[in-house]
Design a protein around this motif. Structure first.
Motif, PDB file in Angstrom:
ATOM      1  N   GLU A   2       0.848  -1.192   0.000  1.00 47.70           N
ATOM      2  CA  GLU A   2       0.000   0.000   0.000  1.00 47.70           C
ATOM      3  C   GLU A   2       0.884   1.243   0.000  1.00 47.70           C
ATOM      4  O   GLU A   2       1.885   1.308   0.712  1.00 47.70           O
ATOM      5  CB  GLU A   2      -0.870  -0.038   1.254  1.00 47.70           C
ATOM      6  N   HIS A   3       0.532   2.251  -0.817  1.00 45.08           N
ATOM      7  CA  HIS A   3       1.228   3.541  -0.830  1.00 45.08           C
ATOM      8  C   HIS A   3       0.236   4.610  -0.400  1.00 45.08           C
ATOM      9  O   HIS A   3      -0.855   4.712  -0.977  1.00 45.08           O
ATOM     10  CB  HIS A   3       1.753   3.880  -2.229  1.00 45.08           C
ATOM     11  N   VAL A   4       0.598   5.407   0.623  1.00 42.30           N
ATOM     12  CA  VAL A   4      -0.294   6.463   1.107  1.00 42.30           C
ATOM     13  C   VAL A   4       0.506   7.730   1.357  1.00 42.30           C
ATOM     14  O   VAL A   4       1.716   7.689   1.563  1.00 42.30           O
ATOM     15  CB  VAL A   4      -1.030   6.049   2.400  1.00 42.30           C
ATOM     16  N   LYS A   5      -0.175   8.848   1.333  1.00 43.54           N
ATOM     17  CA  LYS A   5       0.437  10.145   1.660  1.00 43.54           C
ATOM     18  C   LYS A   5       0.394  10.348   3.180  1.00 43.54           C
ATOM     19  O   LYS A   5      -0.367   9.698   3.896  1.00 43.54           O
ATOM     20  CB  LYS A   5      -0.323  11.271   0.973  1.00 43.54           C
ATOM     21  N   ILE A   6       1.216  11.247   3.678  1.00 45.75           N
ATOM     22  CA  ILE A   6       1.325  11.479   5.113  1.00 45.75           C
ATOM     23  C   ILE A   6      -0.014  11.854   5.736  1.00 45.75           C
ATOM     24  O   ILE A   6      -0.385  11.336   6.786  1.00 45.75           O
ATOM     25  CB  ILE A   6       2.386  12.561   5.411  1.00 45.75           C
ATOM     26  N   GLN A   7      -0.753  12.762   5.123  1.00 45.26           N
ATOM     27  CA  GLN A   7      -2.028  13.191   5.693  1.00 45.26           C
ATOM     28  C   GLN A   7      -2.982  12.010   5.849  1.00 45.26           C
ATOM     29  O   GLN A   7      -3.642  11.869   6.870  1.00 45.26           O
ATOM     30  CB  GLN A   7      -2.675  14.282   4.822  1.00 45.26           C
ATOM     31  N   TYR A   8      -3.032  11.142   4.846  1.00 43.98           N
ATOM     32  CA  TYR A   8      -3.887   9.954   4.934  1.00 43.98           C
ATOM     33  C   TYR A   8      -3.412   9.055   6.076  1.00 43.98           C
ATOM     34  O   TYR A   8      -4.215   8.540   6.856  1.00 43.98           O
ATOM     35  CB  TYR A   8      -3.881   9.187   3.609  1.00 43.98           C
ATOM     36  N   ALA A   9      -2.112   8.889   6.195  1.00 40.16           N
ATOM     37  CA  ALA A   9      -1.565   8.036   7.252  1.00 40.16           C
ATOM     38  C   ALA A   9      -1.910   8.596   8.632  1.00 40.16           C
ATOM     39  O   ALA A   9      -2.223   7.834   9.554  1.00 40.16           O
ATOM     40  CB  ALA A   9      -0.055   7.901   7.094  1.00 40.16           C
ATOM     41  N   LYS A  10      -1.877   9.917   8.780  1.00 41.70           N
ATOM     42  CA  LYS A  10      -2.198  10.528  10.066  1.00 41.70           C
ATOM     43  C   LYS A  10      -3.646  10.298  10.454  1.00 41.70           C
ATOM     44  O   LYS A  10      -3.947  10.044  11.618  1.00 41.70           O
ATOM     45  CB  LYS A  10      -1.901  12.035  10.014  1.00 41.70           C
ATOM     46  N   GLU A  25       2.723  -4.482   3.847  1.00 43.85           N
ATOM     47  CA  GLU A  25       3.630  -3.361   4.086  1.00 43.85           C
ATOM     48  C   GLU A  25       2.967  -2.095   3.567  1.00 43.85           C
ATOM     49  O   GLU A  25       2.246  -2.124   2.567  1.00 43.85           O
ATOM     50  CB  GLU A  25       4.967  -3.584   3.390  1.00 43.85           C
ATOM     51  N   VAL A  26       3.217  -0.984   4.231  1.00 36.85           N
ATOM     52  CA  VAL A  26       2.639   0.304   3.849  1.00 36.85           C
ATOM     53  C   VAL A  26       3.771   1.310   3.689  1.00 36.85           C
ATOM     54  O   VAL A  26       4.573   1.500   4.606  1.00 36.85           O
ATOM     55  CB  VAL A  26       1.628   0.806   4.906  1.00 36.85           C
ATOM     56  N   ILE A  27       3.830   1.957   2.522  1.00 35.23           N
ATOM     57  CA  ILE A  27       4.808   3.009   2.265  1.00 35.23           C
ATOM     58  C   ILE A  27       4.112   4.349   2.478  1.00 35.23           C
ATOM     59  O   ILE A  27       3.036   4.593   1.936  1.00 35.23           O
ATOM     60  CB  ILE A  27       5.332   2.939   0.807  1.00 35.23           C
ATOM     61  N   ILE A  28       4.736   5.222   3.266  1.00 35.80           N
ATOM     62  CA  ILE A  28       4.194   6.555   3.515  1.00 35.80           C
ATOM     63  C   ILE A  28       5.066   7.549   2.753  1.00 35.80           C
ATOM     64  O   ILE A  28       6.289   7.543   2.875  1.00 35.80           O
ATOM     65  CB  ILE A  28       4.180   6.877   5.021  1.00 35.80           C
ATOM     66  N   SER A  29       4.405   8.403   1.965  1.00 38.71           N
ATOM     67  CA  SER A  29       5.128   9.340   1.104  1.00 38.71           C
ATOM     68  C   SER A  29       4.785  10.779   1.432  1.00 38.71           C
ATOM     69  O   SER A  29       3.670  11.098   1.821  1.00 38.71           O
ATOM     70  CB  SER A  29       4.770   9.085  -0.369  1.00 38.71           C
ATOM     71  N   ARG A  30       5.793  11.635   1.259  1.00 40.57           N
ATOM     72  CA  ARG A  30       5.582  13.084   1.306  1.00 40.57           C
ATOM     73  C   ARG A  30       5.592  13.517  -0.151  1.00 40.57           C
ATOM     74  O   ARG A  30       6.633  13.493  -0.799  1.00 40.57           O
ATOM     75  CB  ARG A  30       6.694  13.763   2.083  1.00 40.57           C
ATOM     76  N   GLY A  31       4.412  13.850  -0.642  1.00 40.43           N
ATOM     77  CA  GLY A  31       4.285  14.120  -2.082  1.00 40.43           C
ATOM     78  C   GLY A  31       4.515  12.817  -2.826  1.00 40.43           C
ATOM     79  O   GLY A  31       3.854  11.814  -2.572  1.00 40.43           O
ATOM     80  N   PRO A  34       8.837   8.660  -1.168  1.00 39.76           N
ATOM     81  CA  PRO A  34       8.636   7.769  -0.021  1.00 39.76           C
ATOM     82  C   PRO A  34       9.556   8.173   1.127  1.00 39.76           C
ATOM     83  O   PRO A  34      10.732   8.472   0.917  1.00 39.76           O
ATOM     84  CB  PRO A  34       9.033   6.386  -0.556  1.00 39.76           C
ATOM     85  N   VAL A  35       8.990   8.202   2.348  1.00 38.42           N
ATOM     86  CA  VAL A  35       9.789   8.595   3.509  1.00 38.42           C
ATOM     87  C   VAL A  35       9.797   7.553   4.619  1.00 38.42           C
ATOM     88  O   VAL A  35      10.663   7.586   5.494  1.00 38.42           O
ATOM     89  CB  VAL A  35       9.331   9.945   4.093  1.00 38.42           C
ATOM     90  N   ALA A  36       8.841   6.627   4.609  1.00 37.52           N
ATOM     91  CA  ALA A  36       8.800   5.615   5.679  1.00 37.52           C
ATOM     92  C   ALA A  36       8.072   4.373   5.179  1.00 37.52           C
ATOM     93  O   ALA A  36       7.298   4.431   4.222  1.00 37.52           O
ATOM     94  CB  ALA A  36       8.092   6.176   6.906  1.00 37.52           C
ATOM     95  N   LYS A  37       8.343   3.273   5.869  1.00 38.10           N
ATOM     96  CA  LYS A  37       7.668   2.023   5.547  1.00 38.10           C
ATOM     97  C   LYS A  37       7.196   1.386   6.845  1.00 38.10           C
ATOM     98  O   LYS A  37       7.985   1.204   7.773  1.00 38.10           O
ATOM     99  CB  LYS A  37       8.610   1.072   4.798  1.00 38.10           C
TER     100      LYS A  37
END
Length: 76
Positions: A2-10, A25-31, A34-37
């Protein structure tokens, strides 16, 4: 994965953690960067105690000489 943006993750952290608990696994992206997994943790395995054979000698329990006591207590 799964790929999501930071706001969605929050705002959906509980739902994302539920996915991770199911093994995804979930990848969190800023724009678009990718910045975190988020990944599942490996289960904690208990270690067997007593894997080193060692016996404390009886002298360990003897009263320390005064100069050693002072050193341990920082009075030297």
């Amino acid at each position: 994965m799964e790929h999501v943006k930071i706001q969605y993750a929050k705002t959906h952290l509980s739902a994302l953690l539920a996915l991770v608990e199911r093994g995804q696994e979930v990848i969190i992206s800023r724009g678009s960067t990718p910045v975190a997994k988020l990944v599942p943790l490996e289960p904690h395995q208990e270690r067997e105690l007593g894997f080193v054979h060692y016996a404390v000698p009886n002298e360990f329990f003897d009263v320390l000489p005064e100069n050693e006591l002072q050193a341990w207590e920082g009075r030297v």
